[in-house]
Design a protein around this motif. Structure first.
Motif, PDB file in Angstrom:
ATOM      1  N   LEU A   6      -4.648   3.254  -5.912  1.00  0.00           N
ATOM      2  CA  LEU A   6      -4.864   3.119  -4.466  1.00  0.00           C
ATOM      3  C   LEU A   6      -5.412   1.730  -4.138  1.00  0.00           C
ATOM      4  CD1 LEU A   6      -4.933   4.167  -1.576  1.00  0.00           C
ATOM      5  CD2 LEU A   6      -7.152   5.214  -2.057  1.00  0.00           C
ATOM      6  N   LEU A   7      -6.393   1.272  -4.924  1.00  0.00           N
ATOM      7  CA  LEU A   7      -6.969  -0.063  -4.671  1.00  0.00           C
ATOM      8  C   LEU A   7      -5.891  -1.142  -4.786  1.00  0.00           C
ATOM      9  CD1 LEU A   7     -10.394   0.370  -6.488  1.00  0.00           C
ATOM     10  CD2 LEU A   7     -10.082  -0.203  -4.063  1.00  0.00           C
ATOM     11  N   THR A   8      -5.029  -1.014  -5.780  1.00  0.00           N
ATOM     12  CA  THR A   8      -3.956  -1.998  -5.974  1.00  0.00           C
ATOM     13  C   THR A   8      -2.983  -1.983  -4.792  1.00  0.00           C
ATOM     14  OG1 THR A   8      -4.136  -1.669  -8.347  1.00  0.00           O
ATOM     15  CG2 THR A   8      -2.146  -2.760  -7.569  1.00  0.00           C
ATOM     16  N   ARG A   9      -2.607  -0.769  -4.344  1.00  0.00           N
ATOM     17  CA  ARG A   9      -1.670  -0.681  -3.208  1.00  0.00           C
ATOM     18  C   ARG A   9      -2.292  -1.262  -1.945  1.00  0.00           C
ATOM     19  NH1 ARG A   9       2.405  -1.884  -4.329  1.00  0.00           N
ATOM     20  NH2 ARG A   9       2.978  -1.605  -2.149  1.00  0.00           N
ATOM     21  N   LEU A  10      -3.564  -0.957  -1.703  1.00  0.00           N
ATOM     22  CA  LEU A  10      -4.206  -1.473  -0.492  1.00  0.00           C
ATOM     23  C   LEU A  10      -4.267  -2.992  -0.524  1.00  0.00           C
ATOM     24  CD1 LEU A  10      -7.122   1.096   0.080  1.00  0.00           C
ATOM     25  CD2 LEU A  10      -5.047   0.831   1.442  1.00  0.00           C
ATOM     26  N   GLN A  11      -4.586  -3.539  -1.701  1.00  0.00           N
ATOM     27  CA  GLN A  11      -4.618  -4.994  -1.853  1.00  0.00           C
ATOM     28  C   GLN A  11      -3.254  -5.593  -1.499  1.00  0.00           C
ATOM     29  OE1 GLN A  11      -6.294  -5.329  -5.715  1.00  0.00           O
ATOM     30  NE2 GLN A  11      -8.273  -5.780  -4.774  1.00  0.00           N
ATOM     31  N   LEU A  32       5.040   5.919  -1.472  1.00  0.00           N
ATOM     32  CA  LEU A  32       3.578   5.974  -1.566  1.00  0.00           C
ATOM     33  C   LEU A  32       2.922   5.183  -0.427  1.00  0.00           C
ATOM     34  CD1 LEU A  32       0.886   6.637  -2.910  1.00  0.00           C
ATOM     35  CD2 LEU A  32       1.255   4.697  -4.460  1.00  0.00           C
ATOM     36  N   ASP A  33       3.478   4.000  -0.128  1.00  0.00           N
ATOM     37  CA  ASP A  33       2.935   3.200   0.982  1.00  0.00           C
ATOM     38  C   ASP A  33       2.983   4.004   2.283  1.00  0.00           C
ATOM     39  OD1 ASP A  33       2.554   1.042  -0.698  1.00  0.00           O
ATOM     40  OD2 ASP A  33       4.486   0.136  -0.219  1.00  0.00           O
ATOM     41  N   ARG A  34       4.110   4.688   2.500  1.00  0.00           N
ATOM     42  CA  ARG A  34       4.256   5.492   3.718  1.00  0.00           C
ATOM     43  C   ARG A  34       3.231   6.613   3.768  1.00  0.00           C
ATOM     44  NH1 ARG A  34       9.185   4.487   6.065  1.00  0.00           N
ATOM     45  NH2 ARG A  34      10.300   2.937   4.842  1.00  0.00           N
TER      46      ARG A  34
END
Lengths: 152, 158
Positions: free
Chosen positions: A40-45, A7-9
């Motif tokens: 998405l907000l959690t991953r960006l954080q 997902l990060d990629r």
């Protein structure tokens, strides 16, 4: 270096531009990725906390707003490297700074809001460091598009 | 050109967008202007090029691009622009500029950034550039970055 999930990629591959301008942009971007707004907000954080991302937001071109942008270099004696790094980095006009392998071993980008501000910033660095600044303003831009996908 | 409100918007967003569901509304509240205006102004700055793009800015080392080489070339002035355009067109070059020389320390007038997972990969890319430059190239070097000393991006005062 933190392990990147698939997902990060995917976020890195699709979100280095074209972030929507609308009421719920994260929800819209998350929809494109097939995940929820919260996810998405959690991953960006997390990516910001892990320093995989240095920033999430607009990238400005200061020349388009009347300012100046110059690549500059110093030949810093090794014994003074940390001291000079601190002096140079302390200037808010220094947007990036890299150590490089060459006699000119410190390369930084100066971004100033006015053309006059550029000469002042260069003079200040010369005065504080006692070293001559090599300024390499661009004479012509052939290409700029720094979008690299995740490797490895 | 930008006005005072655009400038305030730049100051408010240069460090990043708020990570909240309605980020443009959060900025609008902070600046005391309507959210519609924030979005219209950002759209206009994108259209005019004041904003290059909006999105994630990765640390390229952290995403596997551990070799970052600034390739620099001393190219015949008569053909540097034509060749610079071709090198800028290579898919692996992320930045390409013509800049002034500073002889004798610095004889190079063409700069092209290349990236790889290894220095060998960067060197192979530099060799490809060398091939394109041909006889117009009188000298070259690759300056690898060994440390990011600062990467904050643009910061104008509030």
């Amino acid at each position: 270096m933190p392990e990147l999930s698939p997902l990060d990629r995917q976020i890195l591959a699709t979100l280095q531009g074209d972030f929507p301008i609308c009421e719920r942009p994260y929800a819209e971007a998350a929809g494109r990725l097939g995940i929820s707004e919260d996810e998405l907000l959690t991953r960006l954080q997390q990516l910001l906390a892990d320093k995989v991302l240095t920033r999430f937001g607009p990238m400005f071109q200061i020349e388009e707003m009347g300012g100046a942008f110059v690549l500059a270099a110093l030949a810093v004696p090794e014994v003074r490297y940390d001291e000079v790094t601190a002096m140079v980095n302390a200037l808010p006009q220094v947007a990036h700074n890299y150590r490089r392998e060459h006699a000119l071993n410190m390369w930084f980008v100066l971004a100033t809001e006015t053309k006059a501000g550029m000469a002042e910033a260069i003079a200040r660095i010369e005065q504080e460091t006692g070293l001559p600044v090599y300024a390499f303003p661009k004479e012509r831009e052939f290409f700029v598009e720094m979008k690299l996908e995740a490797r490895a | 050109m930008i006005d005072a409100t655009d400038r305030a918007l730049i100051v408010a967003t240069q460090g990043g967008l708020p990570l909240v569901a309605r980020p443009y509304h959060a900025i609008a509240e902070q600046l005391g202007i309507p959210a519609e205006e924030v979005m219209c102004r950002l759209q206009a700055m994108l259209a005019s090029g004041v904003i290059r793009r909006i999105g994630a800015v990765p640390n390229h080392y952290a995403i596997g691009w551990t070799a970052n080489g600034m390739t620099v070339w001393d190219v015949d002035d008569a053909v540097v622009d034509e060749l610079g355009a071709r090198i800028g067109g290579l898919d692996f070059v992320t930045h390409c500029y013509r800049r002034p020389r500073a002889r004798p320390t610095w004889p190079y007038n063409l700069f092209a950034m290349v990236h790889g997972a290894s220095r060998d990969e960067c060197a192979a890319k530099a060799a490809e550039i060398r091939g394109l430059l041909g006889a117009a190239c009188r000298g070259s070097d690759i300056l690898y970055s060994t440390r990011i000393l600062k990467k904050s991006g643009l910061r104008i005062g509030s």
